[in-house]
Every structure is written in C-alpha cells, then in structure tokens.
Write a protein that holds these residues in place. Structure first.
Motif, PDB file in Angstrom:
ATOM      1  N   ARG A   9       0.804  -1.215   0.000  1.00  0.00           N
ATOM      2  CA  ARG A   9       0.000   0.000   0.000  1.00  0.00           C
ATOM      3  C   ARG A   9       0.842   1.274   0.000  1.00  0.00           C
ATOM      4  O   ARG A   9       0.672   2.160   0.820  1.00  0.00           O
ATOM      5  N   GLU A  13       3.370  11.080  -2.851  1.00  0.00           N
ATOM      6  CA  GLU A  13       2.879  12.291  -3.507  1.00  0.00           C
ATOM      7  C   GLU A  13       3.999  13.264  -3.760  1.00  0.00           C
ATOM      8  O   GLU A  13       4.884  13.428  -2.936  1.00  0.00           O
ATOM      9  N   PHE A  14       3.946  13.915  -4.913  1.00  0.00           N
ATOM     10  CA  PHE A  14       4.774  15.085  -5.167  1.00  0.00           C
ATOM     11  C   PHE A  14       3.819  16.257  -5.207  1.00  0.00           C
ATOM     12  O   PHE A  14       2.625  16.066  -5.411  1.00  0.00           O
ATOM     13  N   PRO A  15       4.347  17.462  -5.051  1.00  0.00           N
ATOM     14  CA  PRO A  15       3.453  18.621  -5.124  1.00  0.00           C
ATOM     15  C   PRO A  15       2.567  18.551  -6.368  1.00  0.00           C
ATOM     16  O   PRO A  15       3.066  18.530  -7.484  1.00  0.00           O
ATOM     17  N   GLY A  16       1.283  18.435  -6.155  1.00  0.00           N
ATOM     18  CA  GLY A  16       0.370  18.446  -7.287  1.00  0.00           C
ATOM     19  C   GLY A  16       0.189  17.119  -8.009  1.00  0.00           C
ATOM     20  O   GLY A  16      -0.627  17.009  -8.904  1.00  0.00           O
ATOM     21  N   LYS A  18      -0.052  12.771  -7.499  1.00  0.00           N
ATOM     22  CA  LYS A  18       0.035  11.559  -6.694  1.00  0.00           C
ATOM     23  C   LYS A  18       0.687  10.521  -7.594  1.00  0.00           C
ATOM     24  O   LYS A  18       0.041   9.954  -8.467  1.00  0.00           O
ATOM     25  N   THR A  60       3.890   6.781   2.279  1.00  0.00           N
ATOM     26  CA  THR A  60       3.175   5.986   3.268  1.00  0.00           C
ATOM     27  C   THR A  60       3.101   4.552   2.769  1.00  0.00           C
ATOM     28  O   THR A  60       3.192   4.294   1.568  1.00  0.00           O
ATOM     29  N   ASP A 357      15.856  22.409 -15.516  1.00  0.00           N
ATOM     30  CA  ASP A 357      15.333  23.212 -14.410  1.00  0.00           C
ATOM     31  C   ASP A 357      14.070  23.952 -14.791  1.00  0.00           C
ATOM     32  O   ASP A 357      13.450  24.584 -13.949  1.00  0.00           O
ATOM     33  N   GLN A 358      13.768  23.969 -16.065  1.00  0.00           N
ATOM     34  CA  GLN A 358      12.649  24.798 -16.497  1.00  0.00           C
ATOM     35  C   GLN A 358      11.406  23.982 -16.816  1.00  0.00           C
ATOM     36  O   GLN A 358      11.454  22.781 -17.027  1.00  0.00           O
ATOM     37  N   ARG A 361       6.354  24.555 -20.136  1.00  0.00           N
ATOM     38  CA  ARG A 361       5.974  25.778 -20.828  1.00  0.00           C
ATOM     39  C   ARG A 361       7.173  26.530 -21.399  1.00  0.00           C
ATOM     40  O   ARG A 361       7.099  27.086 -22.484  1.00  0.00           O
ATOM     41  N   ARG A 362       8.272  26.502 -20.686  1.00  0.00           N
ATOM     42  CA  ARG A 362       9.455  27.195 -21.169  1.00  0.00           C
ATOM     43  C   ARG A 362      10.207  26.365 -22.207  1.00  0.00           C
ATOM     44  O   ARG A 362      10.890  26.908 -23.069  1.00  0.00           O
ATOM     45  N   ALA A 384       1.621  29.776 -23.151  1.00  0.00           N
ATOM     46  CA  ALA A 384       0.912  28.763 -22.377  1.00  0.00           C
ATOM     47  C   ALA A 384       0.009  27.925 -23.278  1.00  0.00           C
ATOM     48  O   ALA A 384      -0.075  26.702 -23.123  1.00  0.00           O
ATOM     49  N   SER A 400       0.858  19.995 -14.651  1.00  0.00           N
ATOM     50  CA  SER A 400       0.446  21.089 -15.526  1.00  0.00           C
ATOM     51  C   SER A 400       1.644  21.474 -16.363  1.00  0.00           C
ATOM     52  O   SER A 400       2.731  20.927 -16.190  1.00  0.00           O
ATOM     53  N   ILE A 401       1.464  22.458 -17.240  1.00  0.00           N
ATOM     54  CA  ILE A 401       2.616  22.902 -18.036  1.00  0.00           C
ATOM     55  C   ILE A 401       3.647  23.608 -17.177  1.00  0.00           C
ATOM     56  O   ILE A 401       4.731  23.901 -17.635  1.00  0.00           O
ATOM     57  N   GLU A 402       3.306  23.892 -15.920  1.00  0.00           N
ATOM     58  CA  GLU A 402       4.264  24.547 -15.036  1.00  0.00           C
ATOM     59  C   GLU A 402       5.185  23.548 -14.348  1.00  0.00           C
ATOM     60  O   GLU A 402       5.990  23.913 -13.514  1.00  0.00           O
TER      61      GLU A 402
END
Ligand SMILES: Nc1ncnc2c1ncn2[C@@H]1O[C@H](COP(=O)(O)OP(=O)(O)OP(=O)(O)O)[C@@H](O)[C@H]1O
Ligand SMILES: [Mg+2]
Lengths: 511, 402
Positions: A9, A13-16, A18, A60, A357-358, A361-362, A384, A400-402
């Motif tokens: 189980r 998660e990473f920011p934004g 799972k 977890t 690093d970018q 979108r970049r 964008a 996202s593209i970010e």
C-alpha cells in the motif's frame, strides 16, 4: 519459493501529483519480476521508494523485505541489505577507470590507502562475471553505452547484490547488447539473485520475466504469471486499458518524388582527433512526403551525421554539400539550419534536449520563440496555449505545463523534446531514436504524428536502432555502417535479415 | 493491517488541510527572501530604537546601496547565464577615476563625460566577454585578471591621488532629490505621489497577472496569500515613500534604480532575450541546439555588466564627490553575495532581478543597522558571511526536499 519483497500500500505524492496511489508489489525470491506500465505510471518512483532514494517517511505504506519491515533512510541503507538499483540514467563517472567506478564509495583499501592490486584483480573478476572483456584501467568514457551498462552491473555485483533493480536497462542498447544483458539476467536467476526489470520492450519482458506487475496511473492493476503463457497483447491490454490492434499506423504513400534535401559527399572528422573520419563520403536524399529511415548499429555514425548537418553541431573539417529545395543550403550554424527548414530532435534528452530546471511551458517553444512573441516581447498567454496544445497532443503526463521537466518521467521528457521540434515546424525533421523510453501506446501516437507530417508533405528522417520500428514506419531505408552508407532499399522490400546482411557484408569488405 | 490504513487515511486528511501550507513550502524561497528582509528591518528598527526607519537614515540607506543594487542587476544576468564577474568593483573604481580626470582635470562637460564613461564601461565588459564567450576562457579567470588590471589602471590614472571635487550638477546624480513641483512645506508631495504610483502600479500588475493565470487555469497561490503579499508590498512602498517624502523626498538615484529594476525585470521575465538567457544558463548545449546564439548572448551580458558597473561608478564618485584609488575595493563580493542571497544558483539558469535587489537590501540593511549599533567592522564581516552561507544552505536544502 519464499517471498523476498513485499511492498504494501505504497502512496507517494509530489506537489500536485500523486505518483503512487496505494500500490502493492510482491516479489518472490530468485525470480525475474517485470514492472510495466505507461510513461509516468510510477514505475521509477516505486523503485526509488524501495531503494531509499525517497527515504522512509516521505511515503506511506510498508516495505517488507527479507521478512522484516524496512525503513530505509538512504540508498546506502538499502544497499547494505543487498538491494541495488541501476537507474534509468546511468551514473558512472566518465573520466574514472572501470575499476575505480566499480569500487566508487566502496574502495578496496588498507588503512585508508587504496589497494590498487586488489581493486584491479577484483574488478577483473567482476568484469568476467558480467562477460565484459575490457581492461579495468580503461576510462569509462571510452566505452559504449552497452558496456557502461555492464560496468554498472559489475558495480552492483561488487556489493553482494540480492535484489537487483534495472530501470529500462536496454532502452539505449542495440540488439546484441540487449541480448547479452538479458542472458546475464537469466544467469543471475540461476545463481539465486532476484531481479526487478522495468522495460517498455515487451518482447524482452515476455522472454525473461517470471511474473509481471502492471502499473497504471500510480496503481498496480494486475499481476501476471508468465508460466501461464502470457502474450504481449495481454500485457498491453492491462497497461493501456484497451487492446491495441496495430503497433503501427497504416502507411499511405505520400511520396512526391520531389527532393526536399539532397546531401552529397558529406564527410565529417572527429572533433578532437581530427584524423579520424566519423562520416565518410555519405550521399543521400529525402523526398517531400517521405519517411526515411537510417538503420545501423550503435556507433555507426548516424547521430554524428545528423548533428553535423544540423548547424555543424558535431565534428570538424566537415566537407560536402547539402541542398534544400534544390538550393545549396547554409547550414553553418544551428539558427541558419533551422531557418533553412531543418530540425533535429536529439537522442540524448538530458544533455542536448531539455533545460531540465525549467518548466514544460518554457521548453516547448524554445526553438521557435518568435512564434510566441510580438517582436521581442513574449506573449505569455500564447506561450501557455502552445505548451498546453502539445501537452494534450502528445499526452505528456504532468501536473500542468508549469511542471519542471526534471520532475517528469523519462518517457514524458522525451515527449517534451519532440514537442519542441514539432512546434518549430520544420520542412525536414530528423528524429534520433524518437521512441527511446516511450511506452507502446504512446509509440503508436508518435508514429501517427510522423505519418501526419509526411502527409503534409514534410520530409521525416528517422534514426533508430530498433529495426521493427524502422520497418513499421518508414518508406525507404538507408543502412549505415562504420561511417558509410552501405545500402539503400524501399522498406517494402526490406527485412531485418537483409539489413543485417548489408551491415555484415560491409564489415567484411573493410577487413 | 488496520494500523496501516489508519496512518494513510490520517495522512490524507492532513494533506488536504495542508494544501495552502504546501504551497507556502513550495514557494518558500520566493516569500522567504521578502519576509527575511522585513524581519531583518523589524529587528534593526527595534534594536536601534527606531533609528533605522527615520527618514534621514532611510534616505541614506538608499543612497548607500544604490551602486550595489545597480551592479547586482547586471550581476544577476551574468550569474543566470552561468558565469561570474569579479571585476565589477575595480571597474567601478576605474570609471570613477576616468570621470574625475575628464571632468575635473580636463574640464569636459559632465554630460559628455558621463556618456563616455558608460561607453567605456560597456567596452570593458565587452572586452572581457569576448574572451569568455568566443574563446571559452572561464569567466572566473578573465574577470579576476580584469579586477587586477583595472585596479592598477585606476591607480595609474589618478597617479595615486584623490581627484575632486566634481561640479555641483554632476553630484546631483547621487545627492539630488526629486524636486517638489507641488510646493508643500515640509513634505515632498510629488515624491510621495511617485512612490504611491509605483506601489499602485505594482499591485495592478500583480492583479492582472493573477487574472491571466486564472484564465489559463495554471496553478496559483491561495487567494489569502495573494492579498496578503500584494497589500504588504503596496503598504510597504507607500509607507517608505511617505517617510522619505517627509525628509527631502525621493533621491534621484532612487528613480534611476526603480527604472533599472523595472526594465531588467521586464527583459528577464517577458522578452525572448530573457528566455534565451535562462536557457543558456540552464543547459547551454540544449539551448545551442535550439538555435540560440549563446556566444553572442554571453558577450552582450558582460558588456551590459560593464555598462552598469560604469553607471555605479559614476553614482559612487558623485556621492563621495571625489575619485579615490581605493574606490570599489571588494564591492564585487557584496554584489555577488546579494545575488546569491536573492536566490540565484551558482550553476546558472536560476534567479530573479527582484530577488537580487532584495538580496542587496538585506546586505545593506544589515550594514547600516550594525553600524548604527556600533558593531565593529570585524563582527559585521563575520555576520554577513554567515548570512550568505545560511541563505545558500537554505536554498540547497529547500531544493532537495522538493
Ligand atoms: N520529483 C518529482 N516531482 C514531481 N513529480 C514527479 C517527480 N518525480 C516523478 N514525478 C511524477 O510522478 C509520476 C510518475 O513518474 P515515474 O518517473 O515513476 O514514471 P515511470 O513509470 O517511471 O515512467 P517512464 O516509463 O516514462 O519512465 C509522473 O507523473 C511524474 O511526473
Ligand atoms: Mg521511469
């Protein structure tokens, strides 16, 4: 058979995003366990959790290994228990020797002084075990990727490995080297070493794996036992959630017979050792609306040919002429080459493809910034939109593209590189190993894009070491060997055997 | 088994509640630096018993740091491109000397001399950039050489003497204030209005930006943060403007700085040149294979740095009202420190103009505050060094976690 590993189980998660959602994995001692799934499904992440790259507490769930719950705080901890991971991107130090690399961080020493005799002796033993005939003193930089991969495995063996994890080990290997690696894995199985293999090459999986776990969107969807006789189609169905009728889109001939590019007597010398010719007197052409393949073994000079054409990005003393639309083209630098309608998507996405690093979108508009700017001012909205369009079109899995490209899965990084060059809208597009690390479903989508480009009258040149791929999507093929073009044939008449025969025959005539 | 379910369920609930906390954690660096500046200012305001924010001291603070800020902007571009420039302090000194010789000794009109000095600075930067960009000589080495060369040339030019004073109009760059057209006794209303306009303009831009983000549906900061940050910036600038208006108004050099910050922020954030600069700093090979002329861009970055160092040199000379052989000694260290405190990365490709400027003010406030407190120059150096180290460690740790 005893269970050596059970991951229970696991959620990460990473920011934004799972990346793993309640995944469980069970591996039996002494088996070869394959992990398959689409790009971004979470395979590499699961293995990083297992090996302590993501330490206990950052996820977890439980890792039960060797009968006890483990809480690895670092890679070191997992290595101490005999779990060795070889990452998707190799981690050898180019200027150090093979022996030094094998014992890096684990030096054979006496009282703090390195014992070179012992180091080299042990290294030679390990190299023999993996079947690599090289001097342990050779710098790693002098070895091809296949051999480097074997050095990584020798390094793993030096640490008393019990569970070997290989993340896409064959994605940049040619068929021979891949074969050798698979043989080695089967050898290890006999010796009781357990392996986990991640690969998008399903033929390899169905050959060597005992059990397969399929991961989809961060969840384990099925566990297949290969003793029951599993076909590639079964794996694909579980991977993508539907069956895939064809591996290649239908080939419609859009060849116009009008030459898009014609290269004559192209010769390129090695950038440092300028006596060495890397590309020798190559002449070829590609027509509008045609998908042209260049086949050959790794090291045949295909990438060097392509990069030297693309704004002299490789090589020295380049001679020969290149005509685009009948006119001698100025390819003296990359900008000029792009303006002449040429584009080259690299095989080495981390070094030459992405600004890691970018964000997506970049990266996507980077080769064609003018198209997202009014004068010198970037129109961020259009930027964008462009990034979003390609994210959808190539199905780039990301929050996202970010999202920064360094945080994308390998296959999705590859798709960003392709997006960049599609957006540059070239007339002649050279794709170097376009499907490296790409899953079966996405391959089909990329092949479809390639065929669409041809239908629009563009010329596409595909360099690939996977012959079935070349046979599946190209209209015409050249065979390259040792810097020369040694054969040309319409794909309709080509077979793997014919291509190999050309290569072997050329090899003989040189000797 | 049930235990495991509980932990993961508990974690889930916690994660949802902590959505905005997570946002803060991910953007810790961007907010962190602003909050650090505010915290440091608050600390010294209290420690100095309110002297720090006295209008006269505040004005002084701006004047004292103007040349560091001007150079930090140029240095940010250099560092983003993946290089370093150690020569800026010497170039600042050299240009100050050149200006003094031309204006004081030769009697050249100060506008002409100023223009020639900027050209000279750009040429110096270009000469260094030439070797760095086209011959791939490491910038560390080239500019280390430049540092020695221009230190020597300053001595030679001034023949070891101080040269001054400058004509009064020239001094105005540094010691002049925005005139009060509105003639209100004891309060420079015009200056206040400028500060207010800047604050309003920044807030308006932030709001527009957010609206644009909402349209394209990209992830955004929680609303409360946005309001808080915007109000903080708006209030802060208006308040500082109010304070300075009560003394003599905004210094001329403040206007110069504000313009530079605006222009260079725009160039780095919104132009194709900016995009290319970050790309070559992030991965030069990939940028070159995308058709970006990295050599030319690197060359221009150094030329620009030279010009800004020259501008700083003029400001500095005007402020001291003489050119001395020692001018600019070790300034490069403060400038480089400011850029790194402001969040730029040694490896290139990362950093913002605003960050660098805030970094410069963090250094400046600490210098100023510690001087008021009578802390010796010895301890000052130690503390500044530790702050730089702490900022970079924070950066690295923050990145690792992510
Ligand atoms: N450090 C990170 N930060 C944010 N997201 C990440 C990070 N690492 C991975 N991800 C995300 O987690 C998901 C799973 O990635 P992972 O690398 O495990 O995929 P994968 O199955 O190995 O794919 P591939 O076949 O393309 O290598 C992806 O969506 C990826 O974008
Ligand atoms: Mg992966």
């Amino acid at each position: 058979m005893a269970t050596i590993l059970e991951m229970r189980r696991i959620t990460k998660e990473f920011p934004g995003v799972k990346a793993l959602d309640d995944v469980s994995l069970k591996v039996e001692e002494g088996e070869i366990h394959a992990l398959v799934g689409e790009n971004g499904a979470g395979k590499s992440t699961l293995m990083k959790v297992l090996s302590g790259v993501y330490p206990h507490g950052s996820y977890t769930g439980d890792i039960v290994y060797d009968g006890a719950v483990q809480q690895f705080g670092s890679i070191r901890d997992s290595e101490d228990r005999g779990i060795i991971i070889i990452h998707q991107e190799l981690a050898l130090i180019p200027l150090l020797s093979v022996a030094e690399n094998i014992f890096l961080g684990n030096e054979r020493s006496r009282g703090g002084v390195i014992d070179w005799r012992e180091t080299e002796r042990r290294a030679a033993d390990l190299l023999a075990r993996v079947g690599l005939k090289e001097n342990p003193k050779t710098p790693v930089a002098d070895l091809g990727l296949g051999k480097q991969q074997l050095v990584e495995i020798a390094k793993a063996l030096s640490k008393d490995v019990r569970l070997l994890i290989l993340d896409e080990p064959t994605s940049s290997l040619n068929e021979q080297d891949s074969e050798q690696l698979l043989q080695l894995m089967m050898e290890f199985r006999k010796q009781g070493v357990t392996s986990i293999l991640i690969s998008h090459k399903l033929n390899e999986i169905s050959r060597v794996a005992d059990t397969i776990t399929v991961i989809r969107d961060g969840a384990a969807v099925s566990r297949l036992d290969c003793r029951d006789g599993i076909s590639e189609d079964d794996i694909i169905r579980d991977m993508v959630g539907r069956s895939l009728d064809d591996r290649y889109p239908p080939r419609v001939d859009h060849g116009t017979g009008v030459r898009a590019m014609e290269v004559a007597n192209w010769t390129v010398h090695h950038p440092i050792d300028s006596d060495r010719t890397v590309v020798k007197d190559v002449s070829f052409h590609v027509n509008k609306g045609e998908v042209l393949g260049i086949a050959g073994l790794m090291g045949a000079g295909r990438t060097e040919l392509a990069m030297s054409l693309f704004g002299r990005s490789y090589g020295a003393n380049i001679s020969g002429t290149a005509r685009i639309n009948g006119q001698v083209a100025d390819l003296s630098n990359v900008r000029a080459a792009i303006n002449a309608g040429l584009a080259y998507a690299t095989e080495d996405r981390k070094t030459y493809g992405l600004v890691l690093d970018q964000t997506i979108r970049r990266n996507v508009p980077l080769a064609n910034l003018k198209a997202v700017a009014n004068g010198v001012v970037v129109n961020t909205k259009r930027e964008a939109e462009v990034a979003d369009t390609y994210r959808d079109r190539l199905n780039i899995k990301s929050s996202s593209i970010e999202q920064e490209t360094i945080n994308l899965s390998g296959g999705n990084q590859q798709k960003v590189v392709l997006s960049k060059w599609l957006f540059a809208d070239p007339d002649i597009l050279i794709l170097d190993e376009p499907c490296r690390g790409i899953d079966v479903g996405a391959k089909f989508e990329i092949y479809t894009v390639i065929r669409e480009l041809a239908a629009q009258g563009k010329a596409v040149i595909v360099i690939s070491s996977e012959m079935p791929e070349l046979l599946g999507i190209t209209d015409r093929l050249y065979v390259m060997n040792e810097g020369r073009f040694v054969g040309e044939m319409p794909t309709s008449e080509a077979t793997q055997e014919k291509i190999m025969a050309r290569i072997i025959k050329a090899g003989e005539s040189i000797i | 088994m049930s235990e495991i379910t509980e932990t993961s369920a508990g974690a889930k609930a916690g994660q949802q509640a902590g959505a905005s906390w997570r946002f803060l954690k991910n953007h810790l660096r961007e907010y962190g630096i602003l909050f650090a500046l505010i915290a440091i200012m608050a600390f010294f305001q209290i420690a100095t018993g309110g002297i720090l924010l006295k209008p006269i001291n505040l004005t002084n603070l701006v004047l004292q740091n103007s040349y560091i800020v001007i150079m930090a902007i140029g240095m940010l571009l250099v560092i983003v491109a993946g290089h370093i420039d150690l020569s800026v302090g010497s170039v600042l000194g050299f240009i100050g000397a050149l200006a003094a010789v031309m204006i004081v000794n030769w009697g050249m009109p100060y506008l002409l001399a100023g223009a020639l000095c900027l050209v000279a600075g750009a040429l110096i930067g270009a000469a260094q950039g030439f070797w760095i960009a086209y011959f791939r000589i490491p910038s560390f080495i080239v500019t280390l050489a430049g540092m020695l060369v221009f230190k020597g040339l300053t001595l030679w030019l001034l023949a070891g003497q101080s040269v001054g004073p400058f004509p009064p109009q020239f001094q105005l760059i540094s010691s002049g204030f925005v005139p009060d057209f509105l003639n209100m006794a004891g309060f420079n209303l015009f200056s206040f209005l400028i500060a207010f306009a800047v604050a309003a303009g920044l807030s308006w831009m932030a709001i527009r930006n957010r609206a644009a983000q909402a349209r394209t549906g990209t992830p955004e900061e929680p609303f409360a943060f946005f309001i808080f940050k915007t109000l903080l910036i708006f209030g802060g600038i208006t308040y500082l403007g109010f304070l300075m208006a009560g003394f003599r108004g905004l210094p001329n050099v403040f206007i110069v700085m504000a313009l530079l910050i605006a222009v260079y922020s725009f160039v780095t954030n919104r132009t194709t040149t900016g995009r290319r600069l970050y790309a070559i700093g992030g991965n030069e090979k990939a940028a070159m294979l995308s058709g970006i002329n990295s050599k030319r861009l690197t060359f221009l970055t150094f030329a620009n740095m030279g010009m800004l160092a020259a501008l700083a040199g003029l400001v500095f000379a005007a402020r001291l009202n003489t050119a001395t052989p020692k001018a600019g000694a070790a300034f490069e260290l403060d400038v480089i420190a400011a850029v790194f405190i402001g969040g730029a990365s040694m490896a290139g490709g990362v950093g913002t103009v605003v960050g660098a400027v805030i970094g410069a003010f963090i250094m400046g406030v600490m210098n100023n505050g510690m001087s008021i407190l009578g802390i010796g120059i010895d301890y000052q150096q130690v503390i500044k060094g530790l702050v730089l180290l702490a900022a970079v460690i924070f950066d690295v740790m923050n990145k690792k976690k992510g």
